[in-house]
Design an enzyme around this catalytic site. Structure first.
Site, PDB file in Angstrom:
ATOM      1  CB  SER A 161      -3.882  14.603 -40.446  1.00  0.00           C
ATOM      2  OG  SER A 161      -5.981  14.391 -40.546  1.00  0.00           O
TER       3      SER A 161
ATOM      4  CE1 TYR B  52      -6.653  10.109 -39.603  1.00  0.00           C
ATOM      5  CE2 TYR B  52      -7.449   7.933 -39.784  1.00  0.00           C
ATOM      6  CZ  TYR B  52      -7.016   9.292 -40.052  1.00  0.00           C
ATOM      7  OH  TYR B  52      -5.036   8.679 -39.045  1.00  0.00           O
TER       8      TYR B  52
ATOM      9  CE1 TYR C  41       3.506  30.124 -52.064  1.00  0.00           C
ATOM     10  CE2 TYR C  41       1.586  31.068 -50.895  1.00  0.00           C
ATOM     11  CZ  TYR C  41       2.027  30.023 -52.461  1.00  0.00           C
ATOM     12  OH  TYR C  41       1.623  30.253 -53.540  1.00  0.00           O
TER      13      TYR C  41
HETATM   14  P1  NAD Z   1      -2.797  14.533 -33.575  1.00  0.00           P
HETATM   15  O1  NAD Z   1      -3.816  14.841 -33.222  1.00  0.00           O
HETATM   16  O2  NAD Z   1      -2.103  14.313 -31.911  1.00  0.00           O
HETATM   17  O3  NAD Z   1      -1.651  14.950 -34.320  1.00  0.00           O
HETATM   18  C1  NAD Z   1      -2.288  16.590 -35.446  1.00  0.00           C
HETATM   19  C2  NAD Z   1      -1.711  16.925 -35.514  1.00  0.00           C
HETATM   20  O4  NAD Z   1      -1.896  18.173 -36.335  1.00  0.00           O
HETATM   21  C3  NAD Z   1      -2.328  18.138 -34.460  1.00  0.00           C
HETATM   22  O5  NAD Z   1      -1.286  18.780 -33.312  1.00  0.00           O
HETATM   23  C4  NAD Z   1      -3.186  19.387 -35.053  1.00  0.00           C
HETATM   24  O6  NAD Z   1      -3.171  20.586 -34.036  1.00  0.00           O
HETATM   25  C5  NAD Z   1      -2.403  19.360 -36.473  1.00  0.00           C
HETATM   26  N1  NAD Z   1      -3.582  19.769 -37.366  1.00  0.00           N
HETATM   27  C6  NAD Z   1      -4.416  18.893 -37.735  1.00  0.00           C
HETATM   28  N2  NAD Z   1      -4.918  20.153 -38.878  1.00  0.00           N
HETATM   29  C7  NAD Z   1      -4.819  20.976 -39.090  1.00  0.00           C
HETATM   30  C8  NAD Z   1      -4.185  22.000 -39.842  1.00  0.00           C
HETATM   31  N3  NAD Z   1      -5.305  22.133 -40.441  1.00  0.00           N
HETATM   32  N4  NAD Z   1      -3.674  22.453 -40.041  1.00  0.00           N
HETATM   33  C9  NAD Z   1      -2.425  22.610 -38.953  1.00  0.00           C
HETATM   34  N5  NAD Z   1      -1.861  22.005 -38.020  1.00  0.00           N
HETATM   35  C10 NAD Z   1      -3.079  20.634 -38.250  1.00  0.00           C
HETATM   36  O7  NAD Z   1      -2.880  12.969 -33.781  1.00  0.00           O
HETATM   37  P2  NAD Z   1      -1.408  11.318 -33.569  1.00  0.00           P
HETATM   38  O8  NAD Z   1      -1.802  10.297 -33.541  1.00  0.00           O
HETATM   39  O9  NAD Z   1      -0.245  12.957 -33.427  1.00  0.00           O
HETATM   40  O10 NAD Z   1      -1.526  11.132 -35.572  1.00  0.00           O
HETATM   41  C11 NAD Z   1      -0.399  12.512 -36.778  1.00  0.00           C
HETATM   42  C12 NAD Z   1      -0.381  11.606 -37.714  1.00  0.00           C
HETATM   43  O11 NAD Z   1      -1.162  10.170 -38.059  1.00  0.00           O
HETATM   44  C13 NAD Z   1      -2.445  12.033 -37.915  1.00  0.00           C
HETATM   45  O12 NAD Z   1      -1.416  12.143 -39.880  1.00  0.00           O
HETATM   46  C14 NAD Z   1      -2.764  10.437 -38.155  1.00  0.00           C
HETATM   47  O13 NAD Z   1      -3.440  10.579 -38.863  1.00  0.00           O
HETATM   48  C15 NAD Z   1      -1.594   9.988 -38.521  1.00  0.00           C
HETATM   49  N6  NAD Z   1      -1.346   8.788 -37.960  1.00  0.00           N
HETATM   50  C16 NAD Z   1      -1.660   7.989 -36.431  1.00  0.00           C
HETATM   51  C17 NAD Z   1      -1.910   7.162 -35.918  1.00  0.00           C
HETATM   52  C18 NAD Z   1      -2.027   6.637 -34.497  1.00  0.00           C
HETATM   53  O14 NAD Z   1      -1.741   5.748 -33.920  1.00  0.00           O
HETATM   54  N7  NAD Z   1      -1.172   7.622 -33.942  1.00  0.00           N
HETATM   55  C19 NAD Z   1      -2.274   5.794 -36.690  1.00  0.00           C
HETATM   56  C20 NAD Z   1      -2.318   6.101 -38.092  1.00  0.00           C
HETATM   57  C21 NAD Z   1      -1.917   7.203 -38.454  1.00  0.00           C
END
Ligand code: NAD
Ligand code: UDP
Length: 309
Positions: free
Chosen positions: A75, A145, A62
């Site tokens: 994620s 995922y 909150y």
């Molecule tokens: P990343 O792993 O660098 O970033 C994800 C962030 O989420 C991290 O900082 C992680 O610590 C945080 N996180 C994960 N679980 C958590 C939780 N329970 N509570 C709080 N924080 C949490 O990945 P990214 O490549 O930057 O991806 C970011 C988003 O974009 C994701 O949702 C991913 O699914 C989506 N996405 C990315 C791509 C890509 O090509 N990079 C493609 C499709 C979707």
């Protein structure tokens, strides 16, 4: 505005945080650093426009001060990360998205969900339009995922329709750039890291599978555009320029002048054979178009990787 970015310490989230702060907004990053890093936000440590809250969003949270927008990116995202963290991945898409939708409802804030091209699975439609329902194996290695994101989309739509929360959904296709962890297993950092270490380049399968790579600054511009546009249905964001993984390896070799050799390893189970976004909706609704070529984006990423290897 006061804007929450969940996952703001990750690769895309930290670039989005930079762009929002550059526009004069105040950003609250909520992250538990499970795959992200404080280092990605280090350059903002003296900014009074950034607040970092270390928290696992699968547990309720909150915030007292009024929030106007929520970008929900938290994620694990790379196949290696989410296969190592299958339960956390399912929980963040389900419980985490539920908690963050509760925050959006309490604050009457607009929320954008970062979904993924993985909701299309190993697609039978090509290129992929938002109307395609997908071809996903729920019990395969990518199921944790893909189904987490599919559930997240479903609960976002339920909050939109039942609680009248103002929602946005984007489906991100393969995005790359500086701040990707060089060992996160995704193909761009994997090939760059192999070249920098003068190792062989590992092609999974025969390299005929395709991807379409979007540079992170293009993506961030698209994400912010979708947030401020009026459409609540899913919008693909990605670069429609498609390339096979073998051609991609050859491109990285030619840009770097590397002498690394290609070696072939088994194709992972359920690895999508073809992936290219149809971005007609993003063009029409947001006027968005990627601008950075693969060559330019790779040169920027290589420069960063050399300084950070
Ligand atoms: P990343 O792993 O660098 O970033 C994800 C962030 O989420 C991290 O900082 C992680 O610590 C945080 N996180 C994960 N679980 C958590 C939780 N329970 N509570 C709080 N924080 C949490 O990945 P990214 O490549 O930057 O991806 C970011 C988003 O974009 C994701 O949702 C991913 O699914 C989506 N996405 C990315 C791509 C890509 O090509 N990079 C493609 C499709 C979707
Ligand atoms: N890939 C590869 N070698 C590697 C890493 C990945 O050939 O060292 C392939 C992988 O099998 C897939 C593509 O590159 O076909 C993109 O993989 P990535 O993990 O980046 O993301 P995906 O799009 O599969 O989620």
């Amino acid at each position: 505005m006061r804007i929450v970015v969940t996952g703001g310490a990750g690769f895309i989230g930290s670039h989005l945080t930079d762009a929002l702060i550059n526009q004069g907004h105040k950003v609250v990053v909520i992250d538990n650093f499970i795959t992200g890093s404080r280092k990605n936000l280090e350059h903002l440590k003296d900014s009074d426009h950034l607040m970092i809250v270390e928290h696992d969003i699968t547990k309720p949270i909150y915030l007292a001060e009024k929030i106007d927008r929520i970008y929900h990116l938290a994620s694990p995202a790379s196949p290696i990360d989410y296969q190592k963290l299958p339960i956390q991945t399912l929980k963040v898409g389900a419980l985490g998205t539920h908690n963050i939708l509760g925050m959006a409802k309490n604050h009457n804030a607009r929320i954008l969900l970062a979904s993924t091209s993985e909701v299309y699975g190993d697609p039978e439609e090509h290129p992929q339009k938002e109307t395609y329902w997908g071809h996903v194996n729920p019990i395969g290695p990518r199921g944790c995922y893909d189904e987490s994101k599919r559930f997240a989309e479903a609960i976002v739509v339920a909050y939109r329709d039942y609680h009248k929360v103002d929602t946005r959904i984007i489906r991100i296709f393969n995005t790359y750039g500086p701040r990707m962890r060089l060992n996160d297993g995704r193909v761009v950092p994997a090939f760059i890291s192999q070249i920098l270490h003068q190792h062989d380049i590992t092609i999974f399968g025969d390299g005929s599978q395709t991807r379409s790579f979007c540079y992170v600054s293009d993506l961030v511009r698209g994400i912010m555009g979708v947030m401020e546009a009026g459409d609540q249905n899913p919008i693909n964001l990605g670069n429609p320029s498609e390339i096979t993984i073998k051609e991609f390896a050859e491109k990285v070799i030619s840009i770097t002048g590397s002498e690394s050799k290609l070696v072939y390893q088994p194709l992972p189970v359920d690895d999508p054979q073809r992936r290219r976004p149809d971005i007609t909706r993003a063009r029409e609704i947001v006027g968005w178009e990627p601008k950075i070529s693969l060559e330019e984006g790779l040169i920027n990423t290589l420069k960063w990787a050399k300084e950070n290897v």
